[in-house]
Design a protein around this motif. Structure first.
Motif, PDB file in Angstrom:
ATOM      1  N   SER A 133       2.071   7.441  -2.778  1.00 41.67           N
ATOM      2  CA  SER A 133       1.733   6.027  -2.757  1.00 41.67           C
ATOM      3  C   SER A 133       2.952   5.120  -2.896  1.00 41.67           C
ATOM      4  O   SER A 133       4.009   5.523  -3.400  1.00 41.67           O
ATOM      5  CB  SER A 133       0.751   5.734  -3.897  1.00 41.67           C
TER       6      SER A 133
ATOM      7  N   GLY B 277      -5.046   1.784  -1.667  1.00 41.45           N
ATOM      8  CA  GLY B 277      -4.711   2.803  -2.659  1.00 41.45           C
ATOM      9  C   GLY B 277      -5.813   3.809  -2.896  1.00 41.45           C
ATOM     10  O   GLY B 277      -5.744   4.583  -3.856  1.00 41.45           O
TER      11      GLY B 277
ATOM     12  N   VAL C 246      -1.646   4.089  -0.132  1.00 40.28           N
ATOM     13  CA  VAL C 246      -1.381   5.524  -0.069  1.00 40.28           C
ATOM     14  C   VAL C 246      -1.071   5.863   1.387  1.00 40.28           C
ATOM     15  O   VAL C 246      -1.949   5.765   2.254  1.00 40.28           O
ATOM     16  CB  VAL C 246      -2.585   6.347  -0.573  1.00 40.28           C
TER      17      VAL C 246
ATOM     18  N   THR D 136      -0.584  12.518 -12.651  1.00 39.11           N
ATOM     19  CA  THR D 136       0.229  11.580 -11.882  1.00 39.11           C
ATOM     20  C   THR D 136       1.693  11.920 -12.102  1.00 39.11           C
ATOM     21  O   THR D 136       2.166  11.940 -13.243  1.00 39.11           O
ATOM     22  CB  THR D 136      -0.036  10.129 -12.313  1.00 39.11           C
TER      23      THR D 136
ATOM     24  N   GLY E 166      -5.619   8.390   3.202  1.00 42.75           N
ATOM     25  CA  GLY E 166      -5.418   7.286   2.268  1.00 42.75           C
ATOM     26  C   GLY E 166      -5.649   5.968   2.977  1.00 42.75           C
ATOM     27  O   GLY E 166      -5.965   5.923   4.166  1.00 42.75           O
TER      28      GLY E 166
ATOM     29  N   HIS F  64      -4.578   4.971  -7.627  1.00 51.46           N
ATOM     30  CA  HIS F  64      -3.324   4.364  -7.172  1.00 51.46           C
ATOM     31  C   HIS F  64      -3.460   2.837  -7.161  1.00 51.46           C
ATOM     32  O   HIS F  64      -4.528   2.290  -6.911  1.00 51.46           O
ATOM     33  CB  HIS F  64      -2.966   4.860  -5.771  1.00 51.46           C
TER      34      HIS F  64
ATOM     35  N   SER G 139      -1.538  13.028  -3.089  1.00 54.87           N
ATOM     36  CA  SER G 139      -1.453  11.725  -2.427  1.00 54.87           C
ATOM     37  C   SER G 139      -0.139  11.053  -2.807  1.00 54.87           C
ATOM     38  O   SER G 139       0.327  11.162  -3.945  1.00 54.87           O
ATOM     39  CB  SER G 139      -2.639  10.839  -2.814  1.00 54.87           C
TER      40      SER G 139
ATOM     41  N   THR H  94      -1.339  11.933   2.607  1.00 56.45           N
ATOM     42  CA  THR H  94      -2.227  12.785   1.810  1.00 56.45           C
ATOM     43  C   THR H  94      -2.213  14.188   2.411  1.00 56.45           C
ATOM     44  O   THR H  94      -2.217  14.333   3.637  1.00 56.45           O
ATOM     45  CB  THR H  94      -3.679  12.247   1.823  1.00 56.45           C
TER      46      THR H  94
ATOM     47  N   VAL I 176      -8.247   7.133  -1.762  1.00 54.61           N
ATOM     48  CA  VAL I 176      -8.137   8.379  -1.010  1.00 54.61           C
ATOM     49  C   VAL I 176      -9.551   8.887  -0.741  1.00 54.61           C
ATOM     50  O   VAL I 176     -10.348   9.053  -1.675  1.00 54.61           O
ATOM     51  CB  VAL I 176      -7.330   9.445  -1.780  1.00 54.61           C
TER      52      VAL I 176
END
Length: 520
Positions: free
Chosen positions: A141, A102, A125, A159, A98, A121, A139, A128, A104
């Motif tokens: 965050s 934000g 982050v 999410t 990450g 995100h 991930s 991960t 990845v």
């Protein structure tokens, strides 16, 4: 004429901590090599396959080191902002990380190219991880969410929400591809199931959570936060099994070693503690030059790496396995000290041997006197292993019947009380059970006359102790049966084929549009 062999009580003695196999084993890691990075060491992760390269995430890059040469072999840069949490997949072919924006990124370790670029995100982050099947990424965050991504399609699958503060810790189950664990600065640890797409368990660590790790079975997880390390049973709804408080400053990182039998914890107090997973006791401590932010250890325990706040990484390397070495033995004889080589190089020579009282009696076949010597209050109280070793030798010689016969009530009570006190000690149980049976054989015709006497009361106490031990064994057997059933029913789904787990991916269009400069 053969030489008399003394009774060996050392086989029952508890091993001193300073001389334990763990202390010898981990001290062989030796003096570390220090390497300076460009910023605080965010994360260290070892490749699960040989040659066990390790990735160090610091500043705006992820650098991959060779543990033998201790040099950088691959350099992945440049992230637009600071990189976080670079982690290998279990086959060693892919690495995910990450960043502060934000994003990845998924990299091919061999070519260092970006294969996937995950967006969604709204804050940095910091961690991960790949799922157990290797097909998805989780991930964690600062936007208080956990992202779940599909590698093959580059799609954002779900999410997970629920945290009320930054999420700085996380991990995925080593056995189930559907279980994700997150830890936040709101002091909560949440377990998510991707099949039902919701939180299935929440526990309170009590302090902001800095690190999480699953044991290899997947049924127990461990969290670090504040000065404590907590152990939880996931199969019992998050019941806390233990709390380890061996650090005096914040614990920042956790790692497993020795195939999951040892736990490492690193802290801002500059110490790395090594715990035995079976007992949760500290078996070794490693000192560092500065506050520790991250650590990693290779699968074969040959390399330990710690990352510190000042940008230094300390690389500890084991040059040889101490378990294969035969140390020389020093034997003190008179006023001189002699060094004996390993057994195959020893030369037999005459030496004076001093025997203890029970050994002198045993040498003369005076079994009653030998037993009296080890049943003295000081010996049986401070060194019960000597008493048990002598009892074992008498049983081997078929002399315990003779030693116990025609005893005074007081000496019988001492012997029975010794059995009662120590028969539950796993070191002594087999020998003392045999001794108890022999005691009953000797006095089976006299039990009635003991009724109401101090000897009779001692026999009753021993019988109650045996009933308690029997009930305890039965409870453990029942528990073992339940654990076996849970183990069979556990979700241990793996990829259908090996090819599925390590199938190569082509870079997506989104990944191709990202500019990443990679240099050796």
């Amino acid at each position: 004429m053969s030489q008399f062999k003394k009774t060996d009580s050392k086989i029952y003695a508890k091993t001193a901590t300073v001389l334990s196999p763990d202390t010898i084993y981990w001290k062989k890691l030796g003096v570390p090599t220090l390497v300076k990075e460009f910023g605080a060491i965010d994360y260290i992760d070892f490749c699960p396959v040989e040659p066990y390269l390790f990735a160090v995430t610091a500043s705006v890059r992820v650098q991959i080191y060779n543990p033998i040469t201790k040099l950088v072999v691959k350099n992945i840069t440049k992230f637009q902002e600071a990189a976080h949490g670079g982690t290998f997949r279990k086959d060693g072919n892919l690495l995910v990380a990450g960043d502060e924006l934000g994003k990845v990124r998924l990299f091919d370790v061999t070519t260092r190219t970006i294969l996937r670029y995950f967006e969604g995100h709204k804050a940095p982050v910091h961690r991960t991880f790949f799922t157990a099947d290797g097909h998805h990424v989780a991930s964690f965050s600062d936007d208080r969410t956990v992202g779940y991504w599909d590698i093959a399609t580059e799609n954002h699958l779900h999410t997970f929400t629920g945290h009320e503060d930054y999420i700085r810790a996380g991990c995925t189950s080593p056995v189930s591809p559907n279980i994700i664990l997150s830890g936040g600065y709101d002091r909560k640890i949440r377990m998510y199931d991707t099949r039902v797409k919701e939180c299935v368990m929440t526990v309170d660590h009590g302090q902001p959570v800095e690190s999480l790790v699953f044991l290899p079975s997947g049924g127990i997880f461990i969290s670090a936060g504040g000065t404590s390390v907590n152990v939880y049973d996931a199969l019992s709804g998050g019941r806390q099994l233990a709390q380890l408080s061996q650090h005096h400053k914040t614990v920042t990182c956790l790692q497993l070693a020795s195939d999951g039998k040892r736990l490492f914890s690193g802290s801002l107090d500059r110490h790395v503690k090594v715990y035995d997973i079976a007992t949760y006791q500290v078996v070794h401590t490693i000192d560092s030059s500065n506050a520790i932010l991250s650590l990693g250890i290779s699968k074969n325990d040959d390399t330990l790496v710690t990352g510190m706040v000042d940008g230094l990484i300390a690389i500890y390397r084991r040059e040889g396995d101490p378990r294969d070495e035969q140390p020389t033995q020093r034997v003190r004889k008179g006023h001189h000290q002699h060094i004996f080589e390993p057994a195959d190089q020893q030369v037999e020579e005459f030496k004076f041997v001093r025997y203890e009282g029970h050994d002198r009696a045993l040498r003369k076949y005076e079994y009653k006197k030998a037993l009296d010597a080890v049943m003295a209050a000081k010996v049986r109280g401070m060194w019960p292993e000597k008493t048990v070793a002598l009892i074992k030798e008498l049983i081997r010689r078929k002399g315990l019947h003779r030693a116990l016969d025609d005893r005074s009530p007081e000496s019988l009570v001492h012997f029975i009380n010794f059995l009662t006190r120590h028969i539950g000690d796993y070191r002594f149980t087999p020998v003392l059970i045999d001794a108890g049976n022999i005691l009953l054989d000797v006095y089976e015709d006299s039990l009635e006359k003991f009724a109401g006497t101090i000897v009779g009361k001692a026999f009753v106490t021993l019988a109650n102790k045996l009933q308690t031990e029997e009930q305890l064994v039965q409870e453990f057997l029942n528990l073992q049966g339940m654990l076996d059933m849970i183990s069979v029913a556990a979700d241990t789904a793996e990829p259908d084929t090996v090819d599925d787990a390590i199938a190569p991916y082509d870079a997506s269009n989104k990944a191709k549009n990202q500019t990443v400069i990679s240099v050796d």
